[in-house]
Design a protein around this motif. Sequence first.
Motif, PDB file in Angstrom:
ATOM      1  N   ARG A 138      -9.573   9.653  -7.948  1.00 38.98           N
ATOM      2  CA  ARG A 138      -8.420  10.437  -8.423  1.00 38.98           C
ATOM      3  C   ARG A 138      -7.148   9.603  -8.484  1.00 38.98           C
ATOM      4  O   ARG A 138      -6.318   9.805  -9.376  1.00 38.98           O
ATOM      5  CB  ARG A 138      -8.186  11.643  -7.512  1.00 38.98           C
ATOM      6  CG  ARG A 138      -9.343  12.599  -7.439  1.00 38.98           C
ATOM      7  CD  ARG A 138      -8.959  13.882  -6.690  1.00 38.98           C
ATOM      8  NE  ARG A 138      -8.561  13.631  -5.318  1.00 38.98           N
ATOM      9  CZ  ARG A 138      -7.395  13.993  -4.797  1.00 38.98           C
ATOM     10  NH1 ARG A 138      -6.510  14.628  -5.547  1.00 38.98           N
ATOM     11  NH2 ARG A 138      -7.119  13.743  -3.523  1.00 38.98           N
ATOM     12  N   PHE A 139      -6.963   8.697  -7.531  1.00 38.21           N
ATOM     13  CA  PHE A 139      -5.748   7.874  -7.461  1.00 38.21           C
ATOM     14  C   PHE A 139      -6.085   6.431  -7.818  1.00 38.21           C
ATOM     15  O   PHE A 139      -7.177   5.949  -7.525  1.00 38.21           O
ATOM     16  CB  PHE A 139      -5.160   7.891  -6.053  1.00 38.21           C
ATOM     17  CG  PHE A 139      -4.576   9.200  -5.619  1.00 38.21           C
ATOM     18  CD1 PHE A 139      -4.746  10.375  -6.357  1.00 38.21           C
ATOM     19  CD2 PHE A 139      -3.854   9.286  -4.433  1.00 38.21           C
ATOM     20  CE1 PHE A 139      -4.208  11.579  -5.942  1.00 38.21           C
ATOM     21  CE2 PHE A 139      -3.316  10.482  -3.995  1.00 38.21           C
ATOM     22  CZ  PHE A 139      -3.489  11.624  -4.757  1.00 38.21           C
ATOM     23  N   GLY A 166       0.812  -1.207   0.000  1.00 42.36           N
ATOM     24  CA  GLY A 166       0.000   0.000   0.000  1.00 42.36           C
ATOM     25  C   GLY A 166       0.845   1.255   0.000  1.00 42.36           C
ATOM     26  O   GLY A 166       2.073   1.204   0.053  1.00 42.36           O
ATOM     27  N   TRP A 167       0.138   2.362  -0.106  1.00 43.47           N
ATOM     28  CA  TRP A 167       0.741   3.690  -0.033  1.00 43.47           C
ATOM     29  C   TRP A 167       0.143   4.431   1.152  1.00 43.47           C
ATOM     30  O   TRP A 167      -1.076   4.410   1.352  1.00 43.47           O
ATOM     31  CB  TRP A 167       0.486   4.469  -1.317  1.00 43.47           C
ATOM     32  CG  TRP A 167       1.202   3.917  -2.509  1.00 43.47           C
ATOM     33  CD1 TRP A 167       0.714   3.070  -3.440  1.00 43.47           C
ATOM     34  CD2 TRP A 167       2.565   4.184  -2.871  1.00 43.47           C
ATOM     35  NE1 TRP A 167       1.674   2.770  -4.370  1.00 43.47           N
ATOM     36  CE2 TRP A 167       2.828   3.457  -4.047  1.00 43.47           C
ATOM     37  CE3 TRP A 167       3.582   4.968  -2.333  1.00 43.47           C
ATOM     38  CZ2 TRP A 167       4.059   3.482  -4.696  1.00 43.47           C
ATOM     39  CZ3 TRP A 167       4.801   4.991  -2.975  1.00 43.47           C
ATOM     40  CH2 TRP A 167       5.044   4.262  -4.129  1.00 43.47           C
ATOM     41  N   SER A 222      -2.143  -9.106  -2.372  1.00 41.03           N
ATOM     42  CA  SER A 222      -1.296  -9.829  -3.310  1.00 41.03           C
ATOM     43  C   SER A 222      -2.056 -10.923  -4.049  1.00 41.03           C
ATOM     44  O   SER A 222      -1.811 -11.182  -5.204  1.00 41.03           O
ATOM     45  CB  SER A 222      -0.103 -10.444  -2.569  1.00 41.03           C
ATOM     46  OG  SER A 222       0.730  -9.438  -2.058  1.00 41.03           O
ATOM     47  N   GLY A 223      -2.950 -11.580  -3.363  1.00 43.63           N
ATOM     48  CA  GLY A 223      -3.636 -12.710  -3.972  1.00 43.63           C
ATOM     49  C   GLY A 223      -4.726 -12.304  -4.937  1.00 43.63           C
ATOM     50  O   GLY A 223      -4.637 -12.511  -6.146  1.00 43.63           O
ATOM     51  N   THR A 224      -5.770 -11.684  -4.407  1.00 41.73           N
ATOM     52  CA  THR A 224      -6.940 -11.349  -5.226  1.00 41.73           C
ATOM     53  C   THR A 224      -6.801 -10.018  -5.938  1.00 41.73           C
ATOM     54  O   THR A 224      -7.545  -9.741  -6.876  1.00 41.73           O
ATOM     55  CB  THR A 224      -8.192 -11.301  -4.350  1.00 41.73           C
ATOM     56  OG1 THR A 224      -8.008 -10.301  -3.345  1.00 41.73           O
ATOM     57  CG2 THR A 224      -8.428 -12.653  -3.682  1.00 41.73           C
ATOM     58  N   GLY A 225      -5.855  -9.187  -5.511  1.00 39.01           N
ATOM     59  CA  GLY A 225      -5.725  -7.871  -6.123  1.00 39.01           C
ATOM     60  C   GLY A 225      -6.797  -6.903  -5.681  1.00 39.01           C
ATOM     61  O   GLY A 225      -7.006  -5.873  -6.337  1.00 39.01           O
ATOM     62  N   ASP A 226      -7.477  -7.219  -4.576  1.00 43.52           N
ATOM     63  CA  ASP A 226      -8.492  -6.304  -4.066  1.00 43.52           C
ATOM     64  C   ASP A 226      -7.842  -4.987  -3.645  1.00 43.52           C
ATOM     65  O   ASP A 226      -6.759  -4.974  -3.060  1.00 43.52           O
ATOM     66  CB  ASP A 226      -9.205  -6.923  -2.865  1.00 43.52           C
ATOM     67  CG  ASP A 226     -10.091  -8.085  -3.263  1.00 43.52           C
ATOM     68  OD1 ASP A 226     -10.423  -8.909  -2.388  1.00 43.52           O
ATOM     69  OD2 ASP A 226     -10.448  -8.189  -4.456  1.00 43.52           O
ATOM     70  N   THR A 227      -8.521  -3.898  -3.936  1.00 42.55           N
ATOM     71  CA  THR A 227      -7.990  -2.579  -3.615  1.00 42.55           C
ATOM     72  C   THR A 227      -8.869  -1.874  -2.595  1.00 42.55           C
ATOM     73  O   THR A 227     -10.067  -2.145  -2.484  1.00 42.55           O
ATOM     74  CB  THR A 227      -7.871  -1.704  -4.866  1.00 42.55           C
ATOM     75  OG1 THR A 227      -9.156  -1.587  -5.481  1.00 42.55           O
ATOM     76  CG2 THR A 227      -6.892  -2.313  -5.862  1.00 42.55           C
ATOM     77  N   ASN A 228      -8.249  -0.956  -1.882  1.00 46.79           N
ATOM     78  CA  ASN A 228      -8.947  -0.155  -0.880  1.00 46.79           C
ATOM     79  C   ASN A 228      -8.366   1.253  -0.941  1.00 46.79           C
ATOM     80  O   ASN A 228      -7.138   1.413  -1.018  1.00 46.79           O
ATOM     81  CB  ASN A 228      -8.754  -0.757   0.509  1.00 46.79           C
ATOM     82  CG  ASN A 228      -9.412   0.075   1.578  1.00 46.79           C
ATOM     83  OD1 ASN A 228     -10.595   0.364   1.513  1.00 46.79           O
ATOM     84  ND2 ASN A 228      -8.641   0.481   2.579  1.00 46.79           N
ATOM     85  N   TYR A 229      -9.261   2.252  -0.939  1.00 47.79           N
ATOM     86  CA  TYR A 229      -8.819   3.643  -1.059  1.00 47.79           C
ATOM     87  C   TYR A 229      -9.378   4.491   0.081  1.00 47.79           C
ATOM     88  O   TYR A 229     -10.514   4.279   0.519  1.00 47.79           O
ATOM     89  CB  TYR A 229      -9.292   4.253  -2.378  1.00 47.79           C
ATOM     90  CG  TYR A 229      -8.685   3.642  -3.612  1.00 47.79           C
ATOM     91  CD1 TYR A 229      -9.309   2.590  -4.267  1.00 47.79           C
ATOM     92  CD2 TYR A 229      -7.488   4.126  -4.128  1.00 47.79           C
ATOM     93  CE1 TYR A 229      -8.752   2.021  -5.397  1.00 47.79           C
ATOM     94  CE2 TYR A 229      -6.927   3.573  -5.268  1.00 47.79           C
ATOM     95  CZ  TYR A 229      -7.567   2.515  -5.891  1.00 47.79           C
ATOM     96  OH  TYR A 229      -7.011   1.964  -7.021  1.00 47.79           O
ATOM     97  N   ALA A 230      -8.583   5.452   0.499  1.00 46.58           N
ATOM     98  CA  ALA A 230      -9.109   6.458   1.414  1.00 46.58           C
ATOM     99  C   ALA A 230     -10.122   7.310   0.652  1.00 46.58           C
ATOM    100  O   ALA A 230      -9.981   7.523  -0.563  1.00 46.58           O
ATOM    101  CB  ALA A 230      -7.979   7.336   1.929  1.00 46.58           C
ATOM    102  N   ASP A 231     -11.123   7.792   1.370  1.00 45.12           N
ATOM    103  CA  ASP A 231     -12.176   8.560   0.704  1.00 45.12           C
ATOM    104  C   ASP A 231     -11.632   9.773  -0.030  1.00 45.12           C
ATOM    105  O   ASP A 231     -12.138  10.150  -1.097  1.00 45.12           O
ATOM    106  CB  ASP A 231     -13.219   9.007   1.736  1.00 45.12           C
ATOM    107  CG  ASP A 231     -14.096   7.848   2.211  1.00 45.12           C
ATOM    108  OD1 ASP A 231     -14.739   7.990   3.264  1.00 45.12           O
ATOM    109  OD2 ASP A 231     -14.131   6.805   1.524  1.00 45.12           O
TER     110      ASP A 231
END
Length: 123
Positions: free
Chosen positions: A66-67, A34-35, A52-61
Amino acid sequence: VQLVESGGGLVQAGGSLRLSCVASGYTFTISSMGWFRRAPGKQRELVATITSGTGDTNYADFVKGRFTISKDNAENTLYLQMDSLKPEDTAVYYCNARRTLYYDNGPVDYDYWGQGTQVTVSS
């Protein structure tokens, strides 16, 4: 695990930057990457993560829409594409890798950090 970031710099508001983070070492045990960022006078905060496995992503609101976080598994490289940058995105951005090891008592997570790369967005 060693992490080396690159891609920071100075950009005008509305512009784009792409951060990269190359991982080396025991990368096969990394469960997620993550960043994070730390702005002057503020605590470090999560920006985005990817498993790493599923490539699921999570973003801060505050970065949704935008990112974009992505990962090249063959090159062990993590990316953060930052578009529509705002002055409040100014911060030192850190790459993180979480390594999960499994013991008899259960899994234990170990966090690794890069040295950080400065992103400055001018108004």
